[in-house]
Write a protein that holds these residues in place. Sequence first.
Motif, PDB file in Angstrom:
ATOM      1  N   ARG A   2      -6.004  84.248 115.996  1.00 15.50           N
ATOM      2  CA  ARG A   2      -4.806  83.575 115.525  1.00 15.50           C
ATOM      3  C   ARG A   2      -4.696  82.249 116.274  1.00 15.50           C
ATOM      4  N   CYS A   4      -3.433  79.192 114.836  1.00 13.41           N
ATOM      5  CA  CYS A   4      -2.310  78.376 114.369  1.00 13.41           C
ATOM      6  C   CYS A   4      -2.579  76.911 114.613  1.00 13.41           C
ATOM      7  N   SER A   5      -2.045  76.316 115.690  1.00 17.53           N
ATOM      8  CA  SER A   5      -2.215  74.878 115.840  1.00 17.53           C
ATOM      9  C   SER A   5      -2.800  74.574 117.207  1.00 17.53           C
ATOM     10  N   GLU A  42      -3.057  76.765 111.172  1.00 15.71           N
ATOM     11  CA  GLU A  42      -1.867  76.121 110.594  1.00 15.71           C
ATOM     12  C   GLU A  42      -1.574  74.916 111.456  1.00 15.71           C
ATOM     13  N   HIS A  62      -4.175  76.848 106.325  1.00 18.79           N
ATOM     14  CA  HIS A  62      -2.969  76.571 105.550  1.00 18.79           C
ATOM     15  C   HIS A  62      -3.135  75.214 104.852  1.00 18.79           C
ATOM     16  N   ALA A  65      -2.498  72.005 106.738  1.00 20.70           N
ATOM     17  CA  ALA A  65      -3.153  71.772 108.038  1.00 20.70           C
ATOM     18  C   ALA A  65      -4.041  70.526 107.998  1.00 20.70           C
ATOM     19  N   ASN A 123       0.979  82.596 104.582  1.00 23.31           N
ATOM     20  CA  ASN A 123       0.786  82.680 106.029  1.00 23.31           C
ATOM     21  C   ASN A 123      -0.711  82.854 106.334  1.00 23.31           C
ATOM     22  N   CYS A 125      -2.259  83.428 109.057  1.00 22.11           N
ATOM     23  CA  CYS A 125      -2.611  84.511 109.993  1.00 22.11           C
ATOM     24  C   CYS A 125      -2.733  85.843 109.245  1.00 22.11           C
TER      25      CYS A 125
END
Length: 667
Positions: A2, A4-5, A42, A62, A65, A123, A125
Motif C-alpha cells: 500500500r 498511496c503517495s 494514489e 488511481h 495519480a 480505491n 488499495c
Amino acid sequence: MRMCSSAGADIREFAGPLRGPPLVPLLDAIEAGEKPVVAAIEGVALGGGFELALVCHYRIVHFKARLGLPEVTLGILPAAGGTQRLPRLIGIPAALELITTGRHISAQEALKLGIVDQVTEQNACELAVEFALRAVAKPLSSRRVSMLTTPCPPDLDALLEAVTMQVKRKARGVMAPLACIQAVRAAATMPYSKGIKRESELMATLFNSGQARALQYCFFAQRTAGKWTLPSGAQWNNSKPREIRSAAIIGLGTMGRGIVVSLARVGISVIAVESEKKLLETGKQMVIGMLERDAKRRGVSASLNLLKFTLSLQDLKDVDLVIEAVFEDMALKKRVFQELSKVCRPATLLCTNTSGLDVDALAGVTDRPHLVVGMHFFSPAHVMKLLEVVCGPRSSSETIATAMSLGKRMGKVSVAVGNCPGFVGNRMLKPYLDQATFLLEEGATPEQIDKALEDFGFAMGVFRMSDLAGLDVGWRVRKESGLIGPDVDPKNPPRRRQGRRYCPIPDMVCEQGRFGQKTGRGWYMYDKPGGTNAKPDPLIQNLLEMYRSRYGIQPRNISDQEIIERCLFALANEGFRILEDGIAARPEDIDVIYLFGYGFPRHGGGPMFYASMVGLERVLERLEHYHQAHPDVPHLEPSPLLKKLVACGSPPVQKWREHIKTMHSHL
Ligand SMILES: CCC[C@H](O)CC(=O)SCCNC(=O)CCNC(=O)[C@H](O)C(C)(C)COP(=O)([O-])OP(=O)([O-])OC[C@H]1O[C@@H](n2cnc3c(N)ncnc32)[C@H](O)[C@@H]1OP(=O)([O-])[O-]
C-alpha cells in the motif's frame, strides 16, 4: 504494497550524509520475493517512490495519480534502480525521455507506456488487494523487471547521440541529464548487476556537485518565495485573500494582451479597455487568437465568452480588480488611477503593471491607497512564470494576499517585493547592463559577451535579450531621467553622467533607429523586422571602433572570466543592497525572480546562491579589484552587507537573514 503517495527521498537530507539502510538491496529483495507484491498508487509516485513501485510485481494506479523520475531536475539521477528498470520495462527511447526531462506523467500515459497494469477510479488499495489474491498462483519471473532484457533499438548509438545533442542544446553545461543518458546506456548494454553499479558510480559524481546543490536550493527557494511577510506581522498564512471573479485590463499592448489571456484561461471574466477603436480591434483579434491557440494546445475550449472589449472606463464599475497596463508614463498612469478611483466601486482593487515606477505615488492619487498594489508581469505575460507583487507602504495585507493568490491561480511564481525604482528584478538589471556596455567600450563585442553569458547557462546573453525586449524602452527611460537630451549639462564629459561613468553606446544605437528584433536591427542584424535569427553586424563593429578611437580607448582582450565576474558580481552586489534596503525579504526571493524572469540558469541557483557558491570572500575580493580599476562605477563598490557577511564567516544563504538588520523594511 500500500504505497498511496510518495514524493521519493527527502530532498533536505541530501545536504548531509544519507541515513537509513541502503535502498538498492532492500528494493532488490522486494522484487526477488516469492510472494506477489502489488503497488497501489494514489496521489504521486515520484523519484524513489516510483522506483519502489518498479520493484513491485504489479502496479495499480488511481486515475488522478502522477508518476515520474524528477531526480534530474535536482541535479542527480534515479539511483535506486530507476535508470536500470525503466528502460527494461518500456524501452530505451521512452525511458530516456522521462529520465532526462524528469517530466511527471498521468496515470493514463503510464498505462499507455506499459508502466502500470491498471488504472482505476476506485480505491487503488482495495483493488490492489484483489489483484494480489488473483496473482498468487501465477509465476513471478516475468514480473521482475530487473530480470527483463532491455528492448534495444538497432541504432542505439545514433539514438543516444541524438538525445545527447538535444540535451546539450537545451540545457547547456548541465551535468545530470548527460549522466542519466550514460546510466540508460548501461541498462541497454550491461546485465542488471553491472548496470546498477554504473548507476551508483554516476550518482556519486553528481551527488555532491555544485549543480545538484544549486538545483535542490531552487526547489526549496521556489516554495519559500510565496511565503511573504510584513513588519506588521501580517503574512501569507494569516491574511485572507479576496475572491476574484472579474477583472479589467487597461491597455491592450503586448503586456495587456498577455495578462488578459492569463486571467481568462483560469476562468476569470475580463473586461479589456483601450483608448482608440483601432487599437481595441487589433488587441481583440490578437487576444482571441492567443486564447484559441492556447486552448488548442491544452485540449480545452477557449473561454472567449469571458471576454468583453470596451473603449469606456465606465464599464469597469463593478469589477473586483483592475490591472493597469498602459504606457510606462507616470503622468498617464496617474490620470488612469484618478479616473479609476471615480469609476470603480470603493472595494475594487487597483493594480499597476508598471515595471519600475513608484507604486505609492500612484496609490496617492486614488481614494483607496490601501487597495493599490503593483503586479509586475514579465513579457510575454501569458508565458513567463514570474510575477513581482509590489507592496507599497500603504498596501493592505488583504490586498497583497489577493495579488499573491491571484498570481498563484494564474500559474505564476509570485514574489512579494518592496517599492523602489525598478523593484528587485529591473533594479538589479541596471548594473548588469552597465557592466556589459562598459565591457564593449573596453574592447569586447556583443557576441563575445553574449557567448560568455550563454556558456554560463543564461537562456540569452544580455544583448540578444535587449534586442528581444526592444532597445527603445530603455532609451526613453534614459531621456526621461535626464541622462540624455537637452537637460544634460553641455560641460558634462561625454562618458560621465550624474558624477559617474556613463556609456552612450546604447543611445547611439537607438539614434540609428536600431530598436532590436522589431526593427530587424539592434545589437545584431536580423533577416527582417520581427526576425529572431541574430547575426553579428559589421556596422556595430564599425560603430564600436569609431567610438573607441574618438575617445582614445585602446581596446584590450577581455577574458570570459572577466565578463562573468563583472556582470554577475555587479548583479549580486545590487542584490545585497536590495536585501539591506528591505526591498526583498530573503535571498531566495531575489534568486527566484532571476530564475523565472531573467533566464538565470537553474543549475547556478540564481545570483545570490551563485555568489555564495563562488565564495563570498572571493566575490568581495573581485569587486574590490574591479572597483579599484573603475572607481567611477559605484555599482562595483562592495555593499556593506557583503562585507558584513564575509566578516561573519560567510554563512550559507539560508542564514543571511539573521545578519540583515533592516531598519526600515519595505515589506
Ligand atoms: C537513492 C536515490 C533515491 C531517489 O532516486 C532520489 C529521490 O527520490 S529524489 C526526490 C524526487 N522527488 C521529487 O523531486 C518530488 C518533489 N516534490 C514535488 O514535485 C512536489 O512537492 C509534489 C508534486 C510532491 C507536491 O506538490 P504540491 O502539492 O504543489 O506541494 P509542494 O510542492 O508545495 O510541497 C509541499 C511541501 O512538501 C515539501 N516536499 C515535497 N517533496 C519533497 C521531497 N521529496 N523532499 C522534501 N520535501 C518535499 C515541499 O518542500 C513543501 O514544503 P513546505 O515546507 O510546505 O514548503
